[in-house]
Design an enzyme around this catalytic site. Structure first.
Site, short mmCIF file in Angstrom:
data_model
loop_
_atom_site.label_atom_id
_atom_site.label_comp_id
_atom_site.label_asym_id
_atom_site.label_seq_id
_atom_site.Cartn_x
_atom_site.Cartn_y
_atom_site.Cartn_z
N SER A 125 89.89 2.10 118.96
CA SER A 125 90.67 2.75 120.07
C SER A 125 91.88 1.93 120.50
CB SER A 125 89.58 3.04 121.10
OG SER A 125 88.54 3.69 120.91
N HIS A 175 91.80 -0.29 125.82
CA HIS A 175 92.69 1.05 125.82
C HIS A 175 93.76 0.76 126.38
CE1 HIS A 175 89.47 4.38 125.05
NE2 HIS A 175 89.36 3.46 124.36
#
Length: 201
Positions: A125, A175
């Site tokens: 991610s 993230h």
């Protein structure tokens, strides 16, 4: 822009770095399904902060290729498959790989620094958000020649960031840091000359 119409062989030929990355993630996932091998793979590969503090720094890299289930893998690889090609063509193979890899690596480093020692994470991610960040840099560089690009990118990034905070079991640090690193790298990678050459293709 993100409508993928290539068949598999053409896709692999046009976007070799993305194809290799997706292939590696799929192979690692399949290995993880094998009894015995899978347990050792995850035990030695996830980004477990305590183990990293003991010198197992490879986890900062190997965790980028491990996923917590098929849906986790599917979400990340779909993002790479759909949103990566334009960046690989625009930036070039080596530059695209550097955006992906450095974003993912520094996202894991930040997770190690910020989160407690008992924290463990895995997945690509951070690297995927690095791609999103690079697109933000592209929006900035093309704000005068391609103003419509922001209509595609800004909502995509906004939704991704919102989902980061509303979903459970999400590495928020990875993230956000991946997004920031991708943006910074993109600011340096996307020169006007390279953007102009890409538009002329």
């Amino acid at each position: 822009m993100f409508n993928r119409t290539e068949n598999l062989s053409l896709y692999i030929k046009k976007y070799p770095i993305i194809s290799v990355l997706i292939g590696m993630n799929l192979v690692v996932y399949l290995l993880g399904l094998i009894p015995g091998i899978g347990n050792n793979l995850y035990a030695l590969g996830i980004a477990y902060n305590y183990s990293i503090s003991q010198g197992e720094y490879w986890r900062l890299i190997t965790a980028m290729f491990l996923h917590g289930g098929f849906l986790h893998l599917l979400f990340n690889m779909f993002g790479l498959y759909v949103f990566g090609p334009e960046l690989e063509q625009l930036a070039g193979k080596l530059r695209f790989f550097s955006i992906y890899f450095i974003s993912g690596l520094l996202a894991n480093v930040a997770t190690y620094v910020v989160e407690p020692l008992n924290y463990a994470s895995l997945g690509a991610s951070g690297a995927i958000f690095g791609i999103f960040g690079a697109y933000l840099a592209l929006v900035y560089h093309t704000r005068k020649i391609l103003p419509q690009l922001k209509q595609l990118i800004i909502p995509l990034v906004a939704i991704s960031v919102i989902m980061t905070f509303v979903q459970s079991n999400i590495n928020i640090t990875a993230h956000l840091v991946g997004l920031a690193v991708g943006f910074i790298l993109g600011m340096f990678q996307f020169t006007p000359k390279r953007i102009r050459r890409f538009r002329e293709k």
